[in-house]
Design a protein around this motif. Sequence first.
Motif, PDB file in Angstrom:
ATOM      1  N   PHE A 125      -7.401   1.258  -7.314  1.00  0.00           N
ATOM      2  CA  PHE A 125      -8.772   0.929  -6.932  1.00  0.00           C
ATOM      3  C   PHE A 125      -8.793  -0.233  -5.933  1.00  0.00           C
ATOM      4  O   PHE A 125      -9.424  -0.149  -4.876  1.00  0.00           O
ATOM      5  N   PHE A 126      -8.103  -1.322  -6.261  1.00  0.00           N
ATOM      6  CA  PHE A 126      -8.107  -2.472  -5.366  1.00  0.00           C
ATOM      7  C   PHE A 126      -7.367  -2.188  -4.059  1.00  0.00           C
ATOM      8  O   PHE A 126      -7.712  -2.734  -3.011  1.00  0.00           O
ATOM      9  N   PHE A 127      -6.358  -1.323  -4.093  1.00  0.00           N
ATOM     10  CA  PHE A 127      -5.677  -0.923  -2.865  1.00  0.00           C
ATOM     11  C   PHE A 127      -6.642  -0.202  -1.933  1.00  0.00           C
ATOM     12  O   PHE A 127      -6.706  -0.479  -0.733  1.00  0.00           O
ATOM     13  N   ILE A 128      -7.429   0.713  -2.496  1.00  0.00           N
ATOM     14  CA  ILE A 128      -8.400   1.465  -1.692  1.00  0.00           C
ATOM     15  C   ILE A 128      -9.498   0.545  -1.162  1.00  0.00           C
ATOM     16  O   ILE A 128      -9.885   0.633   0.004  1.00  0.00           O
ATOM     17  N   VAL A 129      -9.984  -0.357  -2.010  1.00  0.00           N
ATOM     18  CA  VAL A 129     -11.009  -1.309  -1.572  1.00  0.00           C
ATOM     19  C   VAL A 129     -10.456  -2.192  -0.457  1.00  0.00           C
ATOM     20  O   VAL A 129     -11.124  -2.426   0.558  1.00  0.00           O
ATOM     21  N   ASP A 130      -9.227  -2.671  -0.613  1.00  0.00           N
ATOM     22  CA  ASP A 130      -8.603  -3.507   0.415  1.00  0.00           C
ATOM     23  C   ASP A 130      -8.443  -2.735   1.717  1.00  0.00           C
ATOM     24  O   ASP A 130      -8.698  -3.270   2.806  1.00  0.00           O
ATOM     25  N   LEU A 131      -8.042  -1.473   1.619  1.00  0.00           N
ATOM     26  CA  LEU A 131      -7.905  -0.644   2.811  1.00  0.00           C
ATOM     27  C   LEU A 131      -9.257  -0.485   3.505  1.00  0.00           C
ATOM     28  O   LEU A 131      -9.347  -0.576   4.733  1.00  0.00           O
ATOM     29  N   GLY A 132     -10.302  -0.257   2.715  1.00  0.00           N
ATOM     30  CA  GLY A 132     -11.638  -0.108   3.275  1.00  0.00           C
ATOM     31  C   GLY A 132     -12.116  -1.377   3.966  1.00  0.00           C
ATOM     32  O   GLY A 132     -12.659  -1.330   5.069  1.00  0.00           O
ATOM     33  N   ILE A 133     -11.918  -2.512   3.327  1.00  0.00           N
ATOM     34  CA  ILE A 133     -12.325  -3.782   3.929  1.00  0.00           C
ATOM     35  C   ILE A 133     -11.544  -4.043   5.213  1.00  0.00           C
ATOM     36  O   ILE A 133     -12.102  -4.487   6.205  1.00  0.00           O
ATOM     37  N   THR A 134     -10.279  -3.734   5.203  1.00  0.00           N
ATOM     38  CA  THR A 134      -9.450  -3.902   6.413  1.00  0.00           C
ATOM     39  C   THR A 134      -9.954  -3.027   7.530  1.00  0.00           C
ATOM     40  O   THR A 134     -10.045  -3.476   8.692  1.00  0.00           O
ATOM     41  N   GLN A 135     -10.318  -1.784   7.225  1.00  0.00           N
ATOM     42  CA  GLN A 135     -10.828  -0.875   8.240  1.00  0.00           C
ATOM     43  C   GLN A 135     -12.153  -1.382   8.813  1.00  0.00           C
ATOM     44  O   GLN A 135     -12.374  -1.307  10.019  1.00  0.00           O
ATOM     45  N   VAL A 136     -13.010  -1.891   7.954  1.00  0.00           N
ATOM     46  CA  VAL A 136     -14.302  -2.428   8.409  1.00  0.00           C
ATOM     47  C   VAL A 136     -14.082  -3.632   9.322  1.00  0.00           C
ATOM     48  O   VAL A 136     -14.706  -3.752  10.383  1.00  0.00           O
ATOM     49  N   ILE A 137     -13.171  -4.507   8.946  1.00  0.00           N
ATOM     50  CA  ILE A 137     -12.894  -5.688   9.767  1.00  0.00           C
ATOM     51  C   ILE A 137     -12.309  -5.272  11.109  1.00  0.00           C
ATOM     52  O   ILE A 137     -12.683  -5.827  12.149  1.00  0.00           O
ATOM     53  N   GLU A 138     -11.397  -4.316  11.111  1.00  0.00           N
ATOM     54  CA  GLU A 138     -10.822  -3.831  12.374  1.00  0.00           C
ATOM     55  C   GLU A 138     -11.897  -3.160  13.241  1.00  0.00           C
ATOM     56  O   GLU A 138     -11.873  -3.302  14.449  1.00  0.00           O
ATOM     57  N   TRP A 139     -12.804  -2.444  12.624  1.00  0.00           N
ATOM     58  CA  TRP A 139     -13.861  -1.767  13.347  1.00  0.00           C
ATOM     59  C   TRP A 139     -14.820  -2.785  13.987  1.00  0.00           C
ATOM     60  O   TRP A 139     -15.294  -2.595  15.108  1.00  0.00           O
ATOM     61  N   VAL A 140     -15.103  -3.878  13.289  1.00  0.00           N
ATOM     62  CA  VAL A 140     -16.015  -4.919  13.791  1.00  0.00           C
ATOM     63  C   VAL A 140     -15.389  -5.673  14.955  1.00  0.00           C
ATOM     64  O   VAL A 140     -16.081  -6.064  15.882  1.00  0.00           O
ATOM     65  N   ARG A 141     -14.100  -5.889  14.923  1.00  0.00           N
ATOM     66  CA  ARG A 141     -13.419  -6.617  15.996  1.00  0.00           C
ATOM     67  C   ARG A 141     -13.628  -5.863  17.258  1.00  0.00           C
ATOM     68  O   ARG A 141     -13.682  -5.933  18.297  1.00  0.00           O
TER      69      ARG A 141
END
Length: 56
Positions: A40-56
Amino acid sequence: MFKFLKDVTREMRKVSWPKGSELTSYTITVIATVAFVAIFFFIVDLGITQVIEWVR
């Protein structure tokens, strides 16, 4: 010190230890729960990372 150890021994005799099948069941439950939380936390971390990369 010896009184303490004697009291510990007396209390340990009162403990209700799990049977083998109960212990196996508890162990499987703990491992499954830990694996679920880790995934669960791996997937959440992956999602947050993707959102941060998308915002950059």
